[in-house]
Design an enzyme around this catalytic site. Structure first.
Site, PDB file in Angstrom:
ATOM      1  N   GLU A 135       0.825  -1.211   0.000  1.00 19.45           N
ATOM      2  CA  GLU A 135       0.000   0.000   0.000  1.00 19.45           C
ATOM      3  C   GLU A 135       0.861   1.264   0.000  1.00 19.45           C
ATOM      4  OE1 GLU A 135      -2.999   0.151  -0.652  1.00 19.45           O
ATOM      5  OE2 GLU A 135      -3.625  -1.919  -0.379  1.00 19.45           O
ATOM      6  N   TYR A 139      -6.760   5.846   4.418  1.00 21.80           N
ATOM      7  CA  TYR A 139      -6.862   4.819   3.385  1.00 21.80           C
ATOM      8  C   TYR A 139      -6.009   3.588   3.722  1.00 21.80           C
ATOM      9  CZ  TYR A 139      -5.652   2.034  -0.500  1.00 21.80           C
ATOM     10  OH  TYR A 139      -5.404   0.929  -1.249  1.00 21.80           O
ATOM     11  N   ASP A 171      -9.917   4.986  -1.935  1.00 19.86           N
ATOM     12  CA  ASP A 171      -8.771   5.538  -2.671  1.00 19.86           C
ATOM     13  C   ASP A 171      -9.294   6.230  -3.925  1.00 19.86           C
ATOM     14  OD1 ASP A 171      -9.433   3.516  -4.422  1.00 19.86           O
ATOM     15  OD2 ASP A 171      -7.381   2.774  -4.662  1.00 19.86           O
TER      16      ASP A 171
END
Ligand code: SF4
Length: 355
Positions: free
Chosen positions: A36, A119, A137
């Site tokens: 991520e 997020y 996102d």
């Protein structure tokens, strides 16, 4: 469109079309977190080799924590947004020390970690620990704004709150983790920014943007930051294969990376101004070869760089003090190992010094 219909269609599409990506085949929070952070502001195709290299070099959070920041920055070289790498490393150290090498398991706790925002915390909580929390996102903003016709600014706090409420309403009770993966993938591959595949879309019958022909207008994102132009004049003092290099320490781009002693100006220098600058910096009688301009584009800055090459005849002639106070001579092996910006690495590669 009803929430249950929407989520079921997105998941059905996902089962058939999703990409097999390594961070999807695991529930290891370390690997999910790593992916991520790498994929923030980076496309999958560009991020994948970096992800693989990091997992190979640092298979768990403790090994990453044990590395030096310089090693991590060197591995990150080329991905840009280097604060992500510094935060990644600081976060690994925090987890190793404060949490004995175990990731916290809830959205709320994950958000306390360095470099982990809403997020990323939601992604780790959902994909690694199955917490029922919506991920939001850029892909999800796009899909939701188009399907439900939401034209609030996704960059504004009020807009974000509205989308978050909608995203949470749509979250299925069962297996929200797969749904989260599905809606992100749907946005990334199908409901894309410029050419959404509306003709084959399973959601088109209920999609507001499709019905009204507003795909290009949604989502709405107002630009707030202006692009800044900067003019860099790097002084490359070279003796044989060695060059003088500096570690960047100020609160600016590329903090912690290495480059050359730098003179920056607010405008492009004329030939005369450039000659005066060279004289001032390296003294009368030293001639410099000036490179063509290298253009380097960052998210909010455009850098026009020239490299002023000066040749150092003998060891005792390395310039000292002033602009060169903290610079050190580096041979090709060291230059290769140091973390550098893509701009500097490109110059070195094209001009034969250790890249
Ligand atoms: S119909 Fe087009 S705009 Fe609407 S969700 Fe499908 S791909 Fe996106």
């Amino acid at each position: 469109m009803k929430a249950t219909v929407f989520s079921a269609k997105v998941v059905e599409w996902y089962q058939e079309h999703h990409r097999l990506l390594p961070w999807r085949q695991t529930r290891d929070p370390y690997k999910i977190w790593l992916s991520e952070i790498i994929l923030q502001q980076t496309r999958v195709a560009q991020g994948l080799p970096y992800y693989r290299a990091f997992v190979r070099q640092y298979p768990n959070v403790r090994s990453l924590a044990a590395a030096s920041e310089q090693e991590v920055l060197r591995m990150w070289q080329g991905l840009g947004y280097y604060s992500r790498a510094r935060n990644l490393h600081a976060c690994a150290r925090m987890i190793a020390k404060k949490y004995q090498g175990n990731f916290p398991q809830t959205f709320v706790e994950l958000k306390q970690l360095r470099g982990v925002g809403d997020y990323t915390a939601a992604a780790i909580a959902s994909f690694a620990f199955g917490e029922r929390v919506a991920v939001l996102d850029g892909n999800v903003f796009r899909v939701l704004s188009r399907v439900f016709g939401v034209s609030d600014d996704i960059a504004s706090p009020a807009g974000k709150r509205k989308f978050m409420a909608l995203a949470n309403d749509l979250l299925p009770v069962k297996d929200s983790s797969t749904y989260n993966q599905a809606i992100m993938e749907f946005g990334a591959l199908f409901c894309t920014p410029r050419s959404p595949s509306c003709d084959q879309c399973p959601l088109s019958a209920g999609c507001v943007a499709f019905r009204r022909g507003m795909q290009a207008d949604l989502p709405v994102k107002r630009k707030s930051v202006k692009t800044k132009r900067r003019y860099f004049h790097y002084v490359v003092a070279r003796r044989g294969k060695s060059v003088l290099m500096n570690r960047r320490t100020g609160q600016d781009i590329w903090k912690g990376l290495w480059d050359f002693p730098l003179v920056e100006s607010e405008t492009r220098l004329s030939k005369g101004e450039l000659e005066r600058t060279i004289k001032k910096v390296v003294g009368e009688g030293t001639s410099a070869t000036v490179s063509p301009e290298y253009k380097h584009v960052l998210s909010h800055q455009v850098i026009a760089a020239r490299f002023l090459e000066i040749s150092i005849p003998k060891e005792s002639d390395w310039p000292r003090g002033g602009l060169f106070a903290s610079a050190i001579p580096c041979g090709p092996g060291k230059v290769q190992r140091l973390p550098k910006s893509v701009l500097v690495a490109r110059y070195l590669r094209e001009n034969g010094a250790g890249e």
